[in-house]
Design an enzyme around this catalytic site. Structure first.
Site: not given
Ligand code: RB5
Length: 148
Positions: A8-9, A65-67, A69-70, A98, A132-133
């Site tokens: 993403d951005h 992405c930024g983190t 995570i998403g 693993h 095992r994995h």
């Molecule tokens: C975008 O601002 C941010 O929320 C996205 O890049 C990401 O970190 C989401 O998990």
């Protein structure tokens, strides 16, 4: 090895850096976007990359992405995808050995470009150990089946 890559951005700049590395190394890739720092929604980029990997069209994927995570949560909704969010080389290696991770996720706002490239190198070079994995990964796939 053919790599599907997307961001993403929030991950755009790091994606460009990773693409530069893939080009220099001669690794085949397809950039699924985004193509600028303009605000977009990460699931829109996680989905095509995850589908490209799940279908076998591409061997592995990289999502940023930024983190991280998403975009990893979104990718993991696609059947057959094991997206691993890694911000260190140890986890990147283990995610292959693993977990047979087929997508590497990272967060541009979390780590520097130098470390990110080392993580990519480690992840691409590491192989699934099986044994095992294998049984554990199979159990993940059984959960997927049960829940779909
Ligand atoms: C975008 O601002 C941010 O929320 C996205 O890049 C990401 O970190 C989401 O998990």
């Amino acid at each position: 090895m053919r790599i599907a890559i997307g961001s993403d951005h929030g991950g755009y700049r790091l994606k460009q850096k990773v693409i530069e590395f893939l080009k220099e190394t001669g690794i085949e890739y397809k950039d699924f976007g985004c193509y600028s720092c303009e605000s977009v929604d990460y699931p829109d980029f996680a989905l095509p990359v995850a589908k490209a990997v799940a279908s076998g069209e591409y061997d592995r994927g990289i999502l940023i992405c930024g983190t991280g995570i998403g975009i990893s949560i979104a990718a993991n909704k696609v059947k057959g995808i094991r997206a691993a969010l890694c911000h260190d080389c140890f986890s990147a290696k283990a995610s292959r050995q693993h977990n047979d991770a087929n997508i590497l996720a990272m967060g541009e706002r979390v780590i520097g470009q130098g470390l990110a490239i080392e993580i990519v190198k480690t992840w691409l070079a590491s192989k699934f150990e099986g044994g095992r994995h294998e049984r554990r990964v199979r159990k993940i796939m059984e959960i997927e089946k049960e829940e779909s």
